[in-house]
Design a protein around this motif. Sequence first.
Motif, PDB file in Angstrom:
ATOM      1  N   LEU A 134      -1.467 -24.618 -11.292  1.00 15.17           N
ATOM      2  CA  LEU A 134      -2.470 -23.598 -10.978  1.00 15.17           C
ATOM      3  C   LEU A 134      -3.805 -23.806 -11.687  1.00 15.17           C
ATOM      4  O   LEU A 134      -4.856 -23.810 -11.036  1.00 15.17           O
ATOM      5  N   PRO A 135      -3.818 -23.999 -13.019  1.00 11.44           N
ATOM      6  CA  PRO A 135      -5.124 -24.193 -13.674  1.00 11.44           C
ATOM      7  C   PRO A 135      -5.856 -25.442 -13.201  1.00 11.44           C
ATOM      8  O   PRO A 135      -7.085 -25.463 -13.135  1.00 11.44           O
ATOM      9  N   VAL A 136      -5.107 -26.479 -12.847  1.00  9.19           N
ATOM     10  CA  VAL A 136      -5.738 -27.714 -12.377  1.00  9.19           C
ATOM     11  C   VAL A 136      -6.372 -27.492 -11.009  1.00  9.19           C
ATOM     12  O   VAL A 136      -7.484 -27.965 -10.736  1.00  9.19           O
ATOM     13  N   VAL A 137      -5.690 -26.757 -10.148  1.00  4.83           N
ATOM     14  CA  VAL A 137      -6.243 -26.448  -8.823  1.00  4.83           C
ATOM     15  C   VAL A 137      -7.515 -25.615  -8.966  1.00  4.83           C
ATOM     16  O   VAL A 137      -8.539 -25.889  -8.319  1.00  4.83           O
ATOM     17  N   VAL A 138      -7.470 -24.591  -9.827  1.00  5.10           N
ATOM     18  CA  VAL A 138      -8.647 -23.746 -10.050  1.00  5.10           C
ATOM     19  C   VAL A 138      -9.803 -24.575 -10.576  1.00  5.10           C
ATOM     20  O   VAL A 138     -10.942 -24.461 -10.100  1.00  5.10           O
ATOM     21  N   TYR A 139      -9.506 -25.429 -11.554  1.00  2.60           N
ATOM     22  CA  TYR A 139     -10.557 -26.293 -12.116  1.00  2.60           C
ATOM     23  C   TYR A 139     -11.151 -27.201 -11.044  1.00  2.60           C
ATOM     24  O   TYR A 139     -12.373 -27.340 -10.936  1.00  2.60           O
TER      25      TYR A 139
END
Length: 218
Positions: A134-139
């Motif tokens: 999730l954080p990688v997708v958001v980034y």
Amino acid sequence: YQRRVHGISMNESKKFKDYVWRGFFFVSSILSLVGYGLECLPMLLICKSLFMPCLAVYLYREWSGKFTKEYYFLQIAYFCAWIGDIFMVFVKDDHMYFALGASFFLVQHVVFNWLNFKMKREGTSIIKPPYWGLPVVVYSVLYSILLVAPMLSSLKMLCYVYALFLGGFVVTTLQRKNVNAYKYWAMVIGATVFALSDTLVVIDTFAIPMGSFAGTSI
């Protein structure tokens, strides 16, 4: 039985030499920060030229067993990072240096992604999916919308491809198994800092110039 040469064990001699290489890396890192702060190009070139060779020698000394293809690919990745670092010193002078540096770093991340996939991944994950993704997708979405999309530069496509492999590097690192918690979090922190550092490079080069602060932070 330990062979002794001039009263010093072979093991002790190896440890001492390892400390020397670690010391070279540490000193060159500190001097690089000073060089960025002072905007001193000769100091930066010297320090950047020492970074990866020190790590390459350390890897050579620490590698156990015969040299496998993973070892040689790691050395290729270090070589690409070494050349990329040197090109990035001149990024303010011409965006061509950014393209060259990013291209070498792209090869490095292709190798790192491949190595992460090659490593054994049986066992229990420390972070359960989908939390690692999730954080990688958001980034990646924010990176694409806020930084790459507004670019008028011909380097836009290179930045998209680089972001893809950089995000992949973080994700495959988060997926690693068969490592203890200390090593796992050390790898995750390293991959995350790498991603943030490269983001600062793009911001400083194409969006908001940050002067010596950017170089020191990176």
